[in-house]
Write a protein that holds these residues in place. Sequence first.
Motif, PDB file in Angstrom:
ATOM      1  N   VAL A  58       0.808  -1.222   0.000  1.00 12.84           N
ATOM      2  CA  VAL A  58       0.000   0.000   0.000  1.00 12.84           C
ATOM      3  C   VAL A  58       0.845   1.278   0.000  1.00 12.84           C
ATOM      4  CG1 VAL A  58      -1.638   1.339   1.363  1.00 12.84           C
ATOM      5  CG2 VAL A  58      -2.107  -1.047   0.818  1.00 12.84           C
ATOM      6  N   PRO A  59       1.775   1.441   0.967  1.00 10.14           N
ATOM      7  CA  PRO A  59       2.615   2.638   0.890  1.00 10.14           C
ATOM      8  C   PRO A  59       3.395   2.714  -0.420  1.00 10.14           C
ATOM      9  CG  PRO A  59       3.325   1.215   2.708  1.00 10.14           C
ATOM     10  CD  PRO A  59       2.033   0.680   2.195  1.00 10.14           C
ATOM     11  N   LEU A  60       3.793   1.567  -0.927  1.00 13.12           N
ATOM     12  CA  LEU A  60       4.516   1.528  -2.191  1.00 13.12           C
ATOM     13  C   LEU A  60       3.639   2.065  -3.325  1.00 13.12           C
ATOM     14  CD1 LEU A  60       7.322  -0.182  -2.894  1.00 13.12           C
ATOM     15  CD2 LEU A  60       5.705  -1.351  -4.346  1.00 13.12           C
TER      16      LEU A  60
ATOM     17  N   ILE B 105       0.964   3.994  -3.132  1.00 14.86           N
ATOM     18  CA  ILE B 105       0.720   5.427  -2.952  1.00 14.86           C
ATOM     19  C   ILE B 105       1.953   6.234  -3.359  1.00 14.86           C
ATOM     20  CG2 ILE B 105       0.226   7.234  -1.265  1.00 14.86           C
ATOM     21  CD1 ILE B 105      -1.398   5.188   0.303  1.00 14.86           C
ATOM     22  N   GLY B 106       3.110   5.773  -2.901  1.00 11.43           N
ATOM     23  CA  GLY B 106       4.352   6.474  -3.205  1.00 11.43           C
ATOM     24  C   GLY B 106       4.591   6.576  -4.707  1.00 11.43           C
ATOM     25  N   PHE B 107       4.353   5.478  -5.414  1.00 11.40           N
ATOM     26  CA  PHE B 107       4.559   5.461  -6.863  1.00 11.40           C
ATOM     27  C   PHE B 107       3.615   6.437  -7.549  1.00 11.40           C
ATOM     28  CE2 PHE B 107       6.952   1.568  -8.547  1.00 11.40           C
ATOM     29  CZ  PHE B 107       7.824   1.569  -7.479  1.00 11.40           C
TER      30      PHE B 107
ATOM     31  N   TYR C 106      -8.666   9.294  -2.111  1.00 15.03           N
ATOM     32  CA  TYR C 106      -7.723   9.961  -1.210  1.00 15.03           C
ATOM     33  C   TYR C 106      -6.274   9.824  -1.672  1.00 15.03           C
ATOM     34  CZ  TYR C 106      -5.857   5.728   1.015  1.00 15.03           C
ATOM     35  OH  TYR C 106      -5.204   4.558   1.264  1.00 15.03           O
TER      36      TYR C 106
ATOM     37  N   ILE D 100      -2.859  12.765  -1.649  1.00 19.73           N
ATOM     38  CA  ILE D 100      -1.665  12.689  -0.806  1.00 19.73           C
ATOM     39  C   ILE D 100      -0.495  13.379  -1.488  1.00 19.73           C
ATOM     40  CG2 ILE D 100       0.088  11.097   0.089  1.00 19.73           C
ATOM     41  CD1 ILE D 100      -2.142   9.193   0.804  1.00 19.73           C
ATOM     42  N   LYS D 101       0.124  14.251  -0.748  1.00 20.33           N
ATOM     43  CA  LYS D 101       1.342  14.894  -1.248  1.00 20.33           C
ATOM     44  C   LYS D 101       2.472  14.510  -0.307  1.00 20.33           C
ATOM     45  CE  LYS D 101       0.349  16.894  -4.991  1.00 20.33           C
ATOM     46  NZ  LYS D 101      -0.138  15.543  -5.315  1.00 20.33           N
ATOM     47  N   ALA D 102       3.396  13.734  -0.833  1.00 21.65           N
ATOM     48  CA  ALA D 102       4.487  13.292   0.022  1.00 21.65           C
ATOM     49  C   ALA D 102       5.424  14.447   0.319  1.00 21.65           C
ATOM     50  CB  ALA D 102       5.256  12.158  -0.635  1.00 21.65           C
ATOM     51  N   GLY D 103       5.953  14.439   1.532  1.00 22.44           N
ATOM     52  CA  GLY D 103       6.929  15.452   1.895  1.00 22.44           C
ATOM     53  C   GLY D 103       8.225  15.185   1.160  1.00 22.44           C
TER      54      GLY D 103
ATOM     55  N   ASN E 287      -7.407  -1.026   0.123  1.00 17.16           N
ATOM     56  CA  ASN E 287      -7.084   0.260   0.750  1.00 17.16           C
ATOM     57  C   ASN E 287      -6.822   1.363  -0.265  1.00 17.16           C
ATOM     58  OD1 ASN E 287      -6.990  -0.065   3.688  1.00 17.16           O
ATOM     59  ND2 ASN E 287      -5.430  -1.602   3.233  1.00 17.16           N
TER      60      ASN E 287
END
Lengths: 80, 315
Positions: free
Chosen positions: B90-92, B94-96, B163, B167-170, B286
Amino acid sequence: MEIKVLGPGCVNCHKMEAMAKQAVTELGIEANIEKITDIGQIAMHGILSTPGLIVNGKIRHSGKPLPSLEKVKELIKSEA
Amino acid sequence: MLKEFADYITYALLKLEPTSHLGDALNFFIYDTLKIFLLLSTIVYGVAVIRAYFPPEKTKRILSHKREFIGNTMAALLGIVTPFCSCSAVPLFIGFVEAGVPLGVTFSFLISSPMVNEIALIMLWGLFGWKIALIYTGTGVVLAIVSGIVIGKLKMEKYVQDYVWEIKAGAGDIVPTSFREKLVYARDYTAELLKRIWPYVIIGIAVGGIVHGYIPTDFVVKYAGRDNPFAVLVAVLIGIPLYSNAAGMIPVVQALVGKGMAMGTVLAFMMSVTAISFPEAVILKNVLKMRLIYTFFGIVAVGIIIVGYLFNFIL
């Protein structure tokens, strides 16, 4: 110092948190350890593989295998 | 040298007859175990060094805003060397997506990463020869590329949970590591991996030996042998909900091949177990809406079925 441990709650994430706490105690430094478990939040910090360790805003570790306690201390100390 | 060592243990030390069933089986077991662990530790270490240069955080930058086809191909290849664990899917994802990696390219990575890796390659090589290993790896990569391109063409961005797009990653800069640290990582990675998979490897080799010598092949051959045109289809359908990593599949694959199931059917089964599963669907829920999950599973399943028939045809 700001330390963040990021992970949804897998075994390794708990280990990482415990190590961060122990490292801070052993180094005798003031640090605020925050645990982040929300997946969206984890991604927002730029962590793609968990567990992640962020010290003062910099990603110092992400993914498996976990670093050793010595390594964690080193990572934290370099920011102190 | 390994052969001599295995001979020494079985025939000199344990004083077993080379002509006996037990002596032969044990000799084979010792030789195979040594060979595969030697291959595993050296190749896994080598790949881990390469892997240290491609953490997912960097992979995502490489793939960001890449074009169709080139992007899919790179994603499928990077999927081989980038560590992947379903708990990080999931984080992967979103990150991509957040870094501007196109949806189809992200899927190429998500398909190839769990299915094609050096462990599958080595084990298949050690047990069935390099041809089978290369065919599995090659078709796995092609399958990941093609499935990703198809998903990209279908323009399914609206079926990603809303959502995710917000998301905007820092900044999240990774601190670069030295070559020395990369070697430490590779060593730790290899040690941890071997610690996790050694039982499967041993069981796989042992099952291979036992099945080879003692179990009649009629049953499997009758229901899932070459002559049954539905074998691949059924094997893939059974494999879809199940999940195991590549290492865990090895004993099963050994047993099925030993009992006479056609190689293509077995490889297709292994692909469908490692690439798509019910737990993965739950995790992906998710970030993806059901429609996209069904589409993803459907395309990959059809691809694997085609690959299975193709294998049985050419092997």
